[in-house]
Design an enzyme around this catalytic site. Sequence first.
Site, PDB file in Angstrom:
ATOM      1  N   GLY A 156       0.869  -1.191   0.000  1.00  0.00           N
ATOM      2  CA  GLY A 156       0.000   0.000   0.000  1.00  0.00           C
ATOM      3  C   GLY A 156       0.896   1.228   0.000  1.00  0.00           C
ATOM      4  N   ARG A 157       0.363   2.296   0.584  1.00  0.00           N
ATOM      5  CA  ARG A 157       1.111   3.562   0.550  1.00  0.00           C
ATOM      6  C   ARG A 157       2.412   3.462   1.333  1.00  0.00           C
ATOM      7  NH1 ARG A 157      -3.975   4.481   2.465  1.00  0.00           N
ATOM      8  NH2 ARG A 157      -5.485   5.195   0.931  1.00  0.00           N
ATOM      9  N   ILE A 158       2.361   2.801   2.507  1.00  0.00           N
ATOM     10  CA  ILE A 158       3.576   2.727   3.327  1.00  0.00           C
ATOM     11  C   ILE A 158       4.561   1.738   2.693  1.00  0.00           C
ATOM     12  CG2 ILE A 158       4.505   2.183   5.617  1.00  0.00           C
ATOM     13  CD1 ILE A 158       1.746   3.035   6.772  1.00  0.00           C
ATOM     14  N   THR A 236       5.864  -2.727  11.374  1.00  0.00           N
ATOM     15  CA  THR A 236       5.425  -1.377  11.770  1.00  0.00           C
ATOM     16  C   THR A 236       3.937  -1.207  11.440  1.00  0.00           C
ATOM     17  OG1 THR A 236       6.165  -0.519   9.627  1.00  0.00           O
ATOM     18  CG2 THR A 236       7.686  -0.255  11.465  1.00  0.00           C
ATOM     19  N   ARG A 238       0.518  -3.697  12.249  1.00  0.00           N
ATOM     20  CA  ARG A 238      -0.280  -3.999  13.434  1.00  0.00           C
ATOM     21  C   ARG A 238       0.250  -5.303  14.029  1.00  0.00           C
ATOM     22  NH1 ARG A 238      -1.509   0.523  13.364  1.00  0.00           N
ATOM     23  NH2 ARG A 238      -3.571   1.474  13.242  1.00  0.00           N
ATOM     24  N   GLU A 267      -0.914  -3.585  23.436  1.00  0.00           N
ATOM     25  CA  GLU A 267      -0.105  -2.377  23.683  1.00  0.00           C
ATOM     26  C   GLU A 267      -0.669  -1.613  24.865  1.00  0.00           C
ATOM     27  OE1 GLU A 267       0.119  -0.221  19.968  1.00  0.00           O
ATOM     28  OE2 GLU A 267       0.993  -1.918  18.920  1.00  0.00           O
ATOM     29  N   HIS A 286       5.265   1.842  19.337  1.00  0.00           N
ATOM     30  CA  HIS A 286       4.310   2.261  18.309  1.00  0.00           C
ATOM     31  C   HIS A 286       4.499   3.750  17.944  1.00  0.00           C
ATOM     32  CE1 HIS A 286       0.122   1.301  16.476  1.00  0.00           C
ATOM     33  NE2 HIS A 286       0.825   2.112  15.687  1.00  0.00           N
TER      34      HIS A 286
END
Length: 333
Positions: A156-158, A236, A238, A267, A286
């Site tokens: 995706g974008r990341i 990075t 989930r 978390e 996170h």
Amino acid sequence: MTNKVYVTRKIPEPGLSMLSKECKVTLNRKSSVPSRTEIIRNIAGKDALLCMLSDRIDAEVMDAAPDLKAISSYSTGFEHIDVKEATARGIYVTYTADILAEATADLTFALILACARGIVNADRYVRENKWKVGWAPDLMLGYNVHGATLGIVGLGRIGAAVARRARGFNMKILYHNRSRNQQLESELGVRYAELDELLAQSDFVSIHASLNSQSRSLIDKAKLQLMKKTAFLINTARGQVVNEAELVRALKGNQIAGAALDVFEKEPLPRTSPLLKMKNVVLLPHIGSATYQTRSKMAEVAARNLLNILNEKYPDPAFLVNPQVKSVRPLKN
Ligand code: DGY
């Protein structure tokens, strides 16, 4: 009549000023996650909610605010919101989409470099006064990043922003996605691979899949077993995409060389987690999007999304999670 808004955590400027100028804001000023009871109490009577990825927003929460028109999440993930339920009630759900892609890709690369070269352990070694012999031919050897194979799970974008950085390191880049993207393949010089092939060939496997029913526990025992003994896993995205107990087993058994994690199944990471005692992992709290510039931009986008809806204007489609809501409750402009 002034619109009433509940903001579940203090967000950076200009977000809060933008909201305060036009609305009556109820803000959780504490630096902790509001409890469910607090969310339900504070959302009552509100027209809009600005929430974080740590707030579970489901039917029970929506029941407490029958006038709710907008849920604006200060995040790119939106698995914490029951989007179907919101849509059925005519509530617009927005998120910050790709605003944080570059910052998260920067951090991903920092983690790739940190685990390949043992940066965190080396820093501790110096501080703990263990460095006694000066330069040594075999001191703290790591692995090359340049020229290595990077496997991106979720382009995706990341994922794409990570691929762009990897090109600068002359890495061979494989990716796996639910669907192939041939345009990105030629633009980024990446090759599509089935997940098993990607895991078997990569020196660094970086997770960028969003969390959904298909990606939950995607990297399980069998998948970890496919990875090279010299490979590293970077997450990075989930925590729930990786089966954490199996990852611990794989790390303990030196089945893979190491991991660098910014996200966890739970978390904050419980103090009882075996990961805390392991030398072959790098652990972060996170902070993928945590730069001054990115968080401020996220705040601005989240505030603008919410205000647009309250002013009966459609938000920029790039930030709207549930476009189907338009037919349930059309806006005036
Ligand atoms: C998000 O917005 O979903 C990110 O995980 C925050 O860093």
